[in-house]
Scaffold this active site. Structure first.
Site, short mmCIF file in Angstrom:
data_model
loop_
_atom_site.label_atom_id
_atom_site.label_comp_id
_atom_site.label_asym_id
_atom_site.label_seq_id
_atom_site.Cartn_x
_atom_site.Cartn_y
_atom_site.Cartn_z
N ASP A 169 -19.77 -83.93 -11.68
CA ASP A 169 -19.18 -82.46 -11.45
C ASP A 169 -20.13 -81.58 -11.83
O ASP A 169 -21.25 -81.92 -11.97
CB ASP A 169 -17.94 -82.77 -12.37
CG ASP A 169 -17.00 -81.76 -12.04
OD1 ASP A 169 -16.95 -80.77 -11.29
OD2 ASP A 169 -15.78 -81.97 -12.70
N ASP B 281 -10.46 -76.82 -6.99
CA ASP B 281 -9.45 -77.94 -7.14
C ASP B 281 -8.41 -77.89 -6.37
O ASP B 281 -7.65 -76.70 -6.20
CB ASP B 281 -9.03 -78.27 -8.82
CG ASP B 281 -10.45 -78.82 -9.30
OD1 ASP B 281 -11.25 -79.04 -8.74
OD2 ASP B 281 -10.19 -78.97 -10.67
#
Ligand code: GLA
Length: 423
Positions: free
Chosen positions: A170, A225
Site C-alpha cells: 500500500d 477504495d
C-alpha cells in the site's frame, strides 16, 4: 584546488599502493552492484491470467484472526471456489502489531494469530491454496500498523520464511517517497529473498503505475477504495470511495498497458456485500470484461446461493481468464446502455450489454449494423462475412446467431453477458 588529469595521476606512479587496491576493489563492487540492480526483476510468469482470490479488507477491516483464515480456506474447498480457479487468501491491514520487535522484525498480533503466520500459511497450502499478506511502503500502514519503509529486505525474508505467496503493498505514510523507486525496492527485496511472490501494487493510480508497473509488479490498483454501491462516490474530505461503475470508467485509455503478468487492478470485489443481484452480476461481469484480478471481498462463511452462483460462473470466469489477456473496453454508450467488448482467444468475443437505467431496457441489436472493432488488438468482428453463435453466459443458454437481430430484456442495473464463437 589542483586539477590533476587521470593519465598524469597514473603515469606519475609506478606501482599501486594498498589504498589503490582498495579503490579498485570499491569500483569493482560498485559496478557489480549496478549490474545486479540492472538485472533486478519481478518474479516473471506468476500471473499469466488475472489473479483470483479473497481479501479480508472489504468485510472485516482490521478485525481479522486466524480462525477466520482457516474458515475461508475451508470455504474455498467446500464451496467449489478453488475448483472455479480462486487461489489466493490475502490478509489485509491489521495482522501485525503497531511496533516492531527489538530486532526490527514485524510481529503478527499474538492475540489475533496465536499460532503464528507460518502455521497459518501451512494450513492454507495444505488445501492447495496460496497465502498472501499486506503491508505498506510507508512507515505506517493505512490503519496505523508497522509499515515496511527501511525494513524492506528484512520483511521480505520474513515473508519467505513464513511461506507468503502474495504481497499487497500500500501507499500510506509515504511522504517524499518516489512511488516507482519505492515499489522497485520492495520488488528487489522479494526477489532477493528468493520465494516467488505475486506483487500487488496499491498506490491507487496516483503515480500512473500503468506506465512503470509492468516490470515491477503483477498488478496495480487504478483507483481509491471501492465501496458497495453501483455508481456512487463517497467523499471523505481528502479522498473518496467509489462505486464499481465509477471505477470502471475512471481511467480512460489504460487498457493498452495491461496484459499477461501485469494487470489493471480495479480493487477487491463487493459482490455479496449488499448490492442487488443485478448489480452484483454487472460488477462481476465488468471485472471480467476488464481482465481485472478477481479478488472476492465478502464473508464466505455466510455466502448466499445467489452470490455463490455469480462468483463461480464458469463461463464468465473464462472471459476474465482468457489466455490472450486483452482488457475489454466500452465500445458504445447509447440510451443508458453500455456495450463492452473483449476480444478472446480462438477468434471469439465477449460482449456485455450493461443497463445503467433504473428501468428495464428492451434491447434490439443488429450485429451487421454495428461491426465491433478493436484497433488496439487489431481485431474486427465482421458479422457480414462470418456468422457467430451467441451464448448467454449467466443464463447458460444459446441465443441463436449473429445472423439475426438480437432481442432481449435487461433489468435495471443488470447485464446481458454474451460470448460470440465463430461457427
Ligand atoms: C488502503 C487500501 C485498501 C486497504 C486499506 C487498509 O485504503 O487501498 O485496499 O488495504 O488501505 O488500511
Amino acid at each position: 584546488m589542483k586539477n590533476i588529469k587521470l593519465q598524469d595521476y597514473f603515469s606519475s606512479r609506478t606501482s599501486a599502493a594498498p589504498a589503490d587496491y582498495l579503490l579498485i576493489l570499491a569500483a569493482f563492487l560498485l559496478i557489480l552492484a549496478g549490474t545486479a540492480k540492472l538485472h533486478a526483476q519481478k518474479f516473471e510468469g506468476l500471473a499469466p491470467t488475472p489473479p483470483m482470490g479473497w481479501n479480508s479488507w472489504n468485510t472485516f477491516g482490521t478485525d481479522i484472526h486466524e480462525q477466520l483464515v482457516r474458515d475461508i480456506a475451508d470455504a474455498f474447498v467446500e464451496l467449489g471456489l478453488r475448483d472455479a480457479g480462486y487461489r489466493y487468501i490475502v490478509l489485509d491491514d491489521g495482522w501485525m502489531l503497531r511496533e516492531r520487535d527489538g530486532n526490527g522484525n514485524l510481529v503478527p498480533d499474538p492475540e489475533k494469530f496465536p499460532s503464528g503466520m507460518k502455521a497459518l500459511a501451512d494450513y492454507v497450502h495444505e488445501r492447495g491454496l496460496k497465502f498472501g499478506l499486506y503491508n505498506c511502503a510507508g512507515d505506517k500502514t493505512c490503519a496505523g500498523y508497522a509499515g515496511s519503509r527501511g525494513h524492506e529486505y528484512q520483511d521480505a525474508l520474513q515473508y519467505a520464511s513464513w511461506g507468503v505467496d502474495y504481497l499487497k503493498y500500500d501507499w500510506c505514510s509515504t511522504e517524499k517517497l518516489n512511488a516507482e523507486e519505492a515499489y522497485k525496492t520492495m520488488r528487489d527485496a522479494l526477489h532477493a529473498a528468493g520465494r516467488p511472490v505475486v506483487f500487488s501494487i496499491c498506490e491507487w493510480g496516483d503515480n500512473d503505475p500503468w506506465l512503470w508497473g509492468k516490470n515491477v509488479g503483477h498488478m496495480w490498483r487504478t483507483s481509491g477504495d471501492i465501496i458497495n454501491c453501483f455508481d456512487c462516490q463517497l467523499d471523505h474530505g481528502t479522498y473518496s470511495s467509489w462505486g464499481f461503475m465509477k471505477i470502471a470508467h475512471m481511467r480512460k485509455g489504460i487498457r493498452i498497458y495491461a496484459g499477461p503478468d501485469h494487470w489493471n487492478d480495479l480493487d477487491m470485489m463487493e459482490v455479496g456485500n449488499g448490492m442487488s443481484q443485478a448489480e452484483d452480476r454487472s460488477h462481476f461481469a465488468l471485472w471480467s470484461m476488464m481482465a481485472s484480478p478477481l479478488i472476492m471481498g465478502n464473508d464466505l462463511r455466510i455466502v448466499s446461493d445467489e452470490t455463490l452462483e455469480i462468483l463461480t460462473s464458469e463461463e464468465i470466469i473464462a472471459v476474465n481468464q482468457d489466455p490472450l489477456g486483452i482488457q475489454g473496453f466500452m465500445f458504445m454508450d447509447e440510451q443508458g446502455v453500455e456495450i463492452w467488448v473483449k476480444p478472446l482467444g480462438g477468434g471469439d468475443w465477449a460482449v456485455c450489454f450493461l443497463n445503467r437505467n433504473d428501468v428495464t431496457f428492451r434491447l434490439k441489436w443488429d450485429w451487421n449494423y454495428h461491426p465491433l472493432e478493436d484497433s488496439f488488438a487489431a481485431r474486427r468482428l465482421d458479422t457480414g462475412r462470418r456468422t457467430f453463435c451467441i451464448r448467454d453466459l449467466y443464463n447458460k443458454e444459446n441465443l441463436g446467431t449473429t445472423g439475426e437481430v438480437l432481442e432481449a430484456e435487461i433489468q435495471a442495473h443488470d447485464v446481458l453477458m454474451l460470448r460470440l464463437s465463430a461457427q
